[in-house]
Structures are given as structure tokens and as C-alpha cells.
Design a protein around this motif. Sequence first.
Motif, mmCIF file in Angstrom:
data_model
loop_
_atom_site.group_PDB
_atom_site.id
_atom_site.type_symbol
_atom_site.label_atom_id
_atom_site.label_comp_id
_atom_site.label_asym_id
_atom_site.label_seq_id
_atom_site.Cartn_x
_atom_site.Cartn_y
_atom_site.Cartn_z
ATOM 1 N N LYS A 57 0.844 -1.197 0.000
ATOM 2 C CA LYS A 57 0.000 0.000 0.000
ATOM 3 C C LYS A 57 0.886 1.255 0.000
ATOM 4 O O LYS A 57 0.787 2.114 0.877
ATOM 5 C CB LYS A 57 -0.930 -0.014 1.213
ATOM 6 N N GLN A 106 2.023 4.845 -0.781
ATOM 7 C CA GLN A 106 1.193 6.044 -0.890
ATOM 8 C C GLN A 106 1.876 7.105 -1.763
ATOM 9 O O GLN A 106 2.899 7.659 -1.395
ATOM 10 C CB GLN A 106 0.946 6.598 0.512
ATOM 11 N N TYR A 107 1.268 7.385 -2.919
ATOM 12 C CA TYR A 107 1.729 8.437 -3.834
ATOM 13 C C TYR A 107 0.752 9.604 -3.747
ATOM 14 O O TYR A 107 -0.461 9.397 -3.667
ATOM 15 C CB TYR A 107 1.760 7.932 -5.275
ATOM 16 N N GLN A 108 1.266 10.841 -3.792
ATOM 17 C CA GLN A 108 0.401 12.016 -3.759
ATOM 18 C C GLN A 108 0.791 13.000 -4.858
ATOM 19 O O GLN A 108 1.972 13.206 -5.124
ATOM 20 C CB GLN A 108 0.493 12.721 -2.409
ATOM 21 N N THR A 161 -4.425 11.135 -3.380
ATOM 22 C CA THR A 161 -3.601 10.072 -2.818
ATOM 23 C C THR A 161 -3.992 8.780 -3.516
ATOM 24 O O THR A 161 -5.158 8.417 -3.558
ATOM 25 C CB THR A 161 -3.831 9.948 -1.302
ATOM 26 N N LYS A 162 -2.993 8.126 -4.079
ATOM 27 C CA LYS A 162 -3.213 6.841 -4.744
ATOM 28 C C LYS A 162 -2.316 5.811 -4.076
ATOM 29 O O LYS A 162 -1.163 6.088 -3.744
ATOM 30 C CB LYS A 162 -2.876 6.934 -6.234
ATOM 31 N N TYR A 163 -2.855 4.626 -3.897
ATOM 32 C CA TYR A 163 -2.104 3.533 -3.281
ATOM 33 C C TYR A 163 -1.734 2.507 -4.343
ATOM 34 O O TYR A 163 -2.572 2.120 -5.158
ATOM 35 C CB TYR A 163 -2.921 2.878 -2.166
ATOM 36 N N SER A 192 5.376 8.520 -0.080
ATOM 37 C CA SER A 192 5.551 8.515 1.370
ATOM 38 C C SER A 192 6.287 7.259 1.823
ATOM 39 O O SER A 192 6.177 6.203 1.206
ATOM 40 C CB SER A 192 4.180 8.576 2.045
#
Length: 164
Positions: free
Chosen positions: A102, A104-106, A116-118, A145
Motif C-alpha cells: 500500500k 502512498q503516492y500524492q 492520494t493513490k495507493y 511517502s
Amino acid sequence: MKRFSVLSLAILFGIIASFIHISTAEAACGTYYEDNDDPNQLTIRSGFSTYTKHSGSYRGDYRLSKNPSGDGAYFWSSPGGTCKASHSYYAYLNNVNFTNTKAQYQFSGTNNATLTKYVDQYNAPGGWNYVGFGYVSTAPGIWLSEKGVSGSKTGADGIKFVNN
């Protein structure tokens, strides 16, 4: 006859030159690749302290965070200039050490909203994986992140910006 040939060549050359100019401009904005630890200093990192050379990685290296509860992040800046403000984002994932299911890209979406995409870095197919679509006018790039699933490792490698 020679006059016609010279004139024809001049026109043909002008047409070809205009296509080359258009193609070059489109290529400059079409797709843009950026590696971790970019030599043009287009990346910023806090955390992701493990640096490793790896032949299967984008451009032969990657960064790894072993702190899934950390506050660190990796940032890749978007291409600037005359390119459009909207991009599709892709992450290069090709490493068994990337175990975060999971990640986390923002990045920025419409109306200045942070998206926010996982992404499941562990089970993703090797190569370029779609992260999402966003706008770069408010946040000029994409963040990854350190936060993740307990005990996991988050990988930072290449990012691809596709101008839409």
C-alpha cells in the motif's frame, strides 16, 4: 527544369523542417522520465536512506525505505516549460525488495485537491505501473511517502510523466 527541381526541393525541405519542429516540441512534452537521485537534482528526499545498485531497476539503481511508520518522502519534480499542466503518472517497479502493498503516492488533482493513490509495489508487474492522473499547476510533481504496511519496505525508483 532545374528551376522547378530547386523550387520543389525548397518546398519539400520547408515541409519536412516544419514536421521535425512539431515532432521535437511534442516529444519534449509528451513523455518525461525521471530517476531516483536524478543527476539534474530534480528529486528531493527525506528518508529512503538505503541506496542500492540493481540491474533490473530503472537506470540501474533505487532507493529503499525500511521505515513504514516514518515521516520521510521522496519527490520527483514535473517537467516545466511549455508542457501542459495535466499528466498521467507511472512508477517503475521491478524489485523484490519493494514489499509495501500500500505505497502512498500524492499529487495534485482538479481544483487544487491533493490526490492520494495507493500502489501495491510488491505484487505489481515488473516495469511501468500506472499511478494516476493529475495536474501539476499547484504541486509540481509527485510524492511517495515512507508510510506503509507494518514491516514493509517502500521503493523509490523511476517516475514517468505522460503529458495529456
